[in-house]
Design a protein around this motif. Structure first.
Motif, PDB file in Angstrom:
ATOM      1  N   ALA A  80       0.833  -1.211   0.000  1.00 32.42           N
ATOM      2  CA  ALA A  80       0.000   0.000   0.000  1.00 32.42           C
ATOM      3  C   ALA A  80       0.860   1.249   0.000  1.00 32.42           C
ATOM      4  O   ALA A  80       0.486   2.268  -0.606  1.00 32.42           O
ATOM      5  CB  ALA A  80      -0.920  -0.008   1.221  1.00 32.42           C
ATOM      6  N   LEU A  81       2.003   1.184   0.645  1.00 41.64           N
ATOM      7  CA  LEU A  81       2.891   2.346   0.677  1.00 41.64           C
ATOM      8  C   LEU A  81       3.421   2.670  -0.710  1.00 41.64           C
ATOM      9  O   LEU A  81       3.585   3.845  -1.069  1.00 41.64           O
ATOM     10  CB  LEU A  81       4.040   2.081   1.650  1.00 41.64           C
ATOM     11  N   TYR A  82       3.679   1.633  -1.520  1.00 36.45           N
ATOM     12  CA  TYR A  82       4.292   1.848  -2.830  1.00 36.45           C
ATOM     13  C   TYR A  82       3.344   1.560  -3.994  1.00 36.45           C
ATOM     14  O   TYR A  82       3.791   1.447  -5.141  1.00 36.45           O
ATOM     15  CB  TYR A  82       5.564   1.006  -2.943  1.00 36.45           C
ATOM     16  N   PHE A 116      -7.600  -2.098   1.975  1.00 40.26           N
ATOM     17  CA  PHE A 116      -7.920  -1.713   3.351  1.00 40.26           C
ATOM     18  C   PHE A 116      -7.487  -0.283   3.631  1.00 40.26           C
ATOM     19  O   PHE A 116      -8.241   0.501   4.239  1.00 40.26           O
ATOM     20  CB  PHE A 116      -7.244  -2.654   4.349  1.00 40.26           C
ATOM     21  N   ILE A 117      -6.290   0.090   3.200  1.00 40.01           N
ATOM     22  CA  ILE A 117      -5.800   1.446   3.459  1.00 40.01           C
ATOM     23  C   ILE A 117      -6.713   2.469   2.800  1.00 40.01           C
ATOM     24  O   ILE A 117      -7.018   3.529   3.381  1.00 40.01           O
ATOM     25  CB  ILE A 117      -4.347   1.603   2.959  1.00 40.01           C
ATOM     26  N   ALA A 118      -7.195   2.170   1.607  1.00 40.92           N
ATOM     27  CA  ALA A 118      -8.105   3.097   0.922  1.00 40.92           C
ATOM     28  C   ALA A 118      -9.402   3.261   1.707  1.00 40.92           C
ATOM     29  O   ALA A 118      -9.912   4.386   1.874  1.00 40.92           O
ATOM     30  CB  ALA A 118      -8.387   2.597  -0.492  1.00 40.92           C
ATOM     31  N   PHE A 138       7.157  -0.490  16.827  1.00 39.79           N
ATOM     32  CA  PHE A 138       7.251  -1.848  16.321  1.00 39.79           C
ATOM     33  C   PHE A 138       6.788  -1.879  14.864  1.00 39.79           C
ATOM     34  O   PHE A 138       7.222  -1.066  14.066  1.00 39.79           O
ATOM     35  CB  PHE A 138       6.476  -2.829  17.212  1.00 39.79           C
ATOM     36  N   GLN A 139       5.878  -2.765  14.502  1.00 40.26           N
ATOM     37  CA  GLN A 139       5.522  -2.950  13.096  1.00 40.26           C
ATOM     38  C   GLN A 139       4.285  -2.147  12.697  1.00 40.26           C
ATOM     39  O   GLN A 139       3.376  -2.657  12.037  1.00 40.26           O
ATOM     40  CB  GLN A 139       5.305  -4.436  12.806  1.00 40.26           C
ATOM     41  N   GLN A 140       4.273  -0.878  13.037  1.00 42.20           N
ATOM     42  CA  GLN A 140       3.187   0.009  12.608  1.00 42.20           C
ATOM     43  C   GLN A 140       3.630   0.954  11.489  1.00 42.20           C
ATOM     44  O   GLN A 140       2.810   1.703  10.962  1.00 42.20           O
ATOM     45  CB  GLN A 140       2.695   0.858  13.787  1.00 42.20           C
ATOM     46  N   ASN A 141       4.875   0.920  11.110  1.00 43.95           N
ATOM     47  CA  ASN A 141       5.426   1.975  10.273  1.00 43.95           C
ATOM     48  C   ASN A 141       4.826   2.019   8.872  1.00 43.95           C
ATOM     49  O   ASN A 141       4.368   3.066   8.417  1.00 43.95           O
ATOM     50  CB  ASN A 141       6.948   1.836  10.189  1.00 43.95           C
ATOM     51  N   THR A 142       4.860   0.892   8.154  1.00 51.46           N
ATOM     52  CA  THR A 142       4.401   0.951   6.761  1.00 51.46           C
ATOM     53  C   THR A 142       2.899   1.207   6.681  1.00 51.46           C
ATOM     54  O   THR A 142       2.437   1.933   5.791  1.00 51.46           O
ATOM     55  CB  THR A 142       4.749  -0.345   6.008  1.00 51.46           C
ATOM     56  N   ALA A 143       2.133   0.625   7.590  1.00 54.51           N
ATOM     57  CA  ALA A 143       0.684   0.870   7.572  1.00 54.51           C
ATOM     58  C   ALA A 143       0.387   2.335   7.842  1.00 54.51           C
ATOM     59  O   ALA A 143      -0.492   2.942   7.199  1.00 54.51           O
ATOM     60  CB  ALA A 143      -0.009  -0.020   8.605  1.00 54.51           C
ATOM     61  N   ALA A 146       1.539   4.422   4.783  1.00 59.41           N
ATOM     62  CA  ALA A 146       0.629   4.250   3.647  1.00 59.41           C
ATOM     63  C   ALA A 146      -0.649   5.051   3.840  1.00 59.41           C
ATOM     64  O   ALA A 146      -1.171   5.673   2.891  1.00 59.41           O
ATOM     65  CB  ALA A 146       0.308   2.768   3.465  1.00 59.41           C
ATOM     66  N   THR A 147      -1.155   5.077   5.068  1.00 62.48           N
ATOM     67  CA  THR A 147      -2.379   5.831   5.339  1.00 62.48           C
ATOM     68  C   THR A 147      -2.133   7.332   5.263  1.00 62.48           C
ATOM     69  O   THR A 147      -2.954   8.080   4.705  1.00 62.48           O
ATOM     70  CB  THR A 147      -2.941   5.451   6.719  1.00 62.48           C
ATOM     71  N   ALA A 148      -1.011   7.785   5.792  1.00 64.23           N
ATOM     72  CA  ALA A 148      -0.677   9.212   5.700  1.00 64.23           C
ATOM     73  C   ALA A 148      -0.542   9.643   4.242  1.00 64.23           C
ATOM     74  O   ALA A 148      -1.002  10.730   3.854  1.00 64.23           O
ATOM     75  CB  ALA A 148       0.617   9.490   6.463  1.00 64.23           C
TER      76      ALA A 148
END
Length: 656
Positions: A80-82, A116-118, A138-143, A146-148
């Protein structure tokens, strides 16, 4: 002003986010007329998934907890980020060892993540926010990223701000300069900087001079990126904000996840580490930029705990302090016992606490402790700068069994200067210890930002390279990942593969045998009776009648060297006589020895073994990019997303 604070996957679902709780209260206090909403994106994701597929708590935990050191949870949302559902699937498949079903699930979630991100972005924007804040730990970075990104594409005027452990120090500056859809980043503790930023944003036209004075803030000025110096003074205890968890429990009640978990509270009595101020454990990066220990007054902390219990009607809680404030043993904990609430708490402690202190913890409602044992060899513990001995760590395991506390711990290796002879004599004694709480896992240490191993090349961990997960999950040059990352790889140090394999095999057998094994003692004044049921020992009852033996065994309640035993036993005690007795007890598996010290390993018989249940150790969990097991403090409380945006803290690591 309309403020939305988002808690993204893979934050755990059985606890409210301490980060968002603190930020919500901080924002509401700073701007009483503002609308402050917390979006529980982790629960939203669970519900989104379960509407579309079979999905379980075990699968969630695989991605939220068990895969931390491989970054698999972050990889899921990198698509989702890319904007690429096929983003580096081949690399993940080749580099992360997974069961076939887990690999297939991860790839499917990866391909679905953009959808989901959309949808989440649409729900956030429907709230018409002026500011959207993301806490990333922890593992919240890419999600979160992507949302930002999706928010800024759809609503460019919305201000996006990041904070949390993934934004501490150089990491926050790197995140800000590499992702231009992030308007600002709060580095360091957020209780002052975040409301100061909100005040300026509320004006409509923030004053650059004021923004430049907010400690730790990264922001975008007329001439480009500005990185403010971080504060050199950590928050005082009275400045640490009590979290506002309103909304979480109602959201959990409405979620599919309600059938998976029993909710727990998260409370915070202190920050920093009083041991680390004096002796920073060489592998630990947990405290990030601020090591200085600060704790709330006993009255304030007790009142906060009771207030949360009464407001939310929840008795289970994690205390997220990195180490117990010893004052609480005679202040907060006795009051909790007398409060009338049957609480169940988990706490990180130091492993040299005495049995009477452990009893105080138990009577106050402690059910699990994380004492940061890490090794049973004194020489290796000294290399770590732990400040305890192998025999003291055994005493902790024994006495916790006596009082009824469960213990979460890990056996770590890979320290510069360690030798096989530091491990093999300990491994030989493992079968005698099978009745005590086994380690969660055996792991080679990883190099973590902020740790002495990271900061001091003289310790031998160089050259350092960003862990492979950052290459899989992000499209960044290595020079940027050196600032962006928290985990790093370096040439392996310490024991060879043959010894580490023996350590792992011994640990796995301990885990397997524990539930069937027993050793306990009864002291009947004139004699001591020991009862054993351990596969490697063929005796079941041993009675010590001889006054000399009884006196010696009682002395070994505490670690002793032979000269000390000879001196205290007096009379006809000689070194030869004591040596012979200790060797016989070692053969029978009732004592442990390390570094010239001896301690007996028999808990008092209190029927605790009747409450023992089989523990399931997940063999799927993989640790570093080399496929080692993680240092599973993470897996215990060890991995709860509990760090406020902008506060200290980072990866899940063992306690002090």
């Amino acid at each position: 002003m309309n403020i939305v604070i988002v808690n993204m996957p893979w934050s755990l679902i059985d606890v409210p986010s301490l980060a968002t709780g603190i930020l919500r209260r901080t924002a509401a206090n700073a701007l009483p007329d503002a609308q402050v909403t917390v979006v529980h994106g982790n629960l939203d994701y669970v519900d989104w998934l379960t509407e579309r597929r079979e999905f379980s708590l075990a699968q969630f935990n695989l991605l939220a907890l068990d895969s931390y050191f491989s970054g698999l949870g972050d990889w899921v949302f990198s698509s989702a980020l890319y904007d690429d559902p096929e983003w580096r699937i081949a690399e993940m498949t080749e580099e992360i060892p997974l069961e076939d079903a887990d690999r297939e699930l991860s790839i499917e979630l990866h391909r679905e993540a953009p959808e989901f991100i959309a949808e989440l972005t649409s729900r956030i924007l429907a709230l018409a926010p002026d500011v959207v804040g993301f806490t990333s730990t922890f593992q919240q970075n890419t999600a979160a990223l992507a949302t930002a990104r999706a928010i800024k594409r759809a609503a460019p005027a919305t201000h996006t701000v990041f904070g949390g452990a993934n934004c501490d120090g150089p990491q926050g500056a790197a995140l800000h300069r590499n992702f231009d859809f992030v308007d600002s980043v709060v580095r360091g503790e957020g209780e002052h900087s975040f409301p100061a930023l909100l005040h300026e944003l509320d004006k409509g036209r923030p004053d650059p001079a004021v923004l430049a004075g907010i400690p730790g803030l990264c922001w975008r000025g007329a001439d480009g990126i500005v990185v403010n110096a971080m504060s050199t003074r950590p928050l005082r205890p009275a400045e640490i904000v009590s979290p506002d968890y309103d909304g979480y429990f109602a959201r959990l009640e409405a979620s599919t996840a309600r059938d998976w978990v029993e909710p727990k509270l998260v409370v915070e009595g202190s920050r920093g580490c009083w041991w680390g101020e004096k002796h920073h454990c060489t592998f630990c990066g947990l405290n990030g930029s601020f090591m200085e220990f600060r704790s709330k007054s006993p009255d304030d902390f007790y009142a906060e705990v009771i207030r949360q219990v009464e407001r939310h009607q929840v008795l289970d809680m994690y205390v997220v302090d990195n180490i117990l404030d010893m004052r609480y043993l005679s202040s907060v904990l006795p009051r909790l016992r007398e409060s009338g609430y049957d609480m169940r708490l988990q706490y990180e402690i130091k492993s040299n606490l005495r049995r009477d202190q452990l009893e105080t913890l138990y009577r106050a409602g402690l059910v699990n402790v994380q004492p940061g044992i890490e090794s049973l060899n004194s020489r290796v513990l000294k290399l770590m700068d732990k400040g305890v001995s192998g025999c003291l760590n055994i005493r902790m395991l024994r006495d916790a069994e006596t009082v009824g506390l469960s213990v979460s711990w890990n056996y770590l290796f890979g320290f510069p200067g360690e030798r096989s002879e530091d491990y093999l004599p300990i491994i030989e004694q493992f079968p005698a210890l099978h009745h005590l709480a086994p380690m969660e896992g055996v792991a080679r240490i990883v190099t973590e930002r902020f740790s002495p191993n990271f900061n001091n090349p003289a310790l031998g961990f160089h050259p350092l390279k960003p862990d492979a997960q950052y290459r899989r999950n992000y499209d960044l040059p290595e020079s940027e990942m050196l600032d962006f990352g928290y985990l790093f790889t370096a040439p392996h140090l310490g024991i060879d593969e043959e010894t580490s394999d023996a350590l792992k095999a011994g640990g796995e057998r301990w885990q397997q045998e524990h539930v069937q094994c027993r050793l306990s003692m009864i002291d009947l004044d004139d004699r001591i009776v020991l009862i054993s049921r351990r596969k490697d020992f063929d005796w079941t009852t041993l009675t010590l009648h001889d006054p000399f033996e009884v006196a010696a065994f009682r002395l070994l309640d505490q670690p002793h060297a032979v000269p000390g035993l000879v001196r205290k036993l007096g009379g006809d005690a000689t070194k030869a006589k004591v040596d012979a007795l200790l060797e016989e007890w070692l053969r029978l598996g009732v004592v442990f020895t390390d570094d010239g010290q001896w301690v007996h390993i028999a808990p008092f018989a209190t029927n605790q073994e009747l409450l023992r249940f089989e523990r399931i150790f997940d063999t799927r969990r993989k640790g570093t990019s080399d496929g080692e097991e993680p240092d599973g403090a993470a897996a215990a409380a060890e991995a709860h997303e509990v760090v406020p945006a902008g506060t200290t803290g980072a990866a899940p690591v063992p306690a002090a």
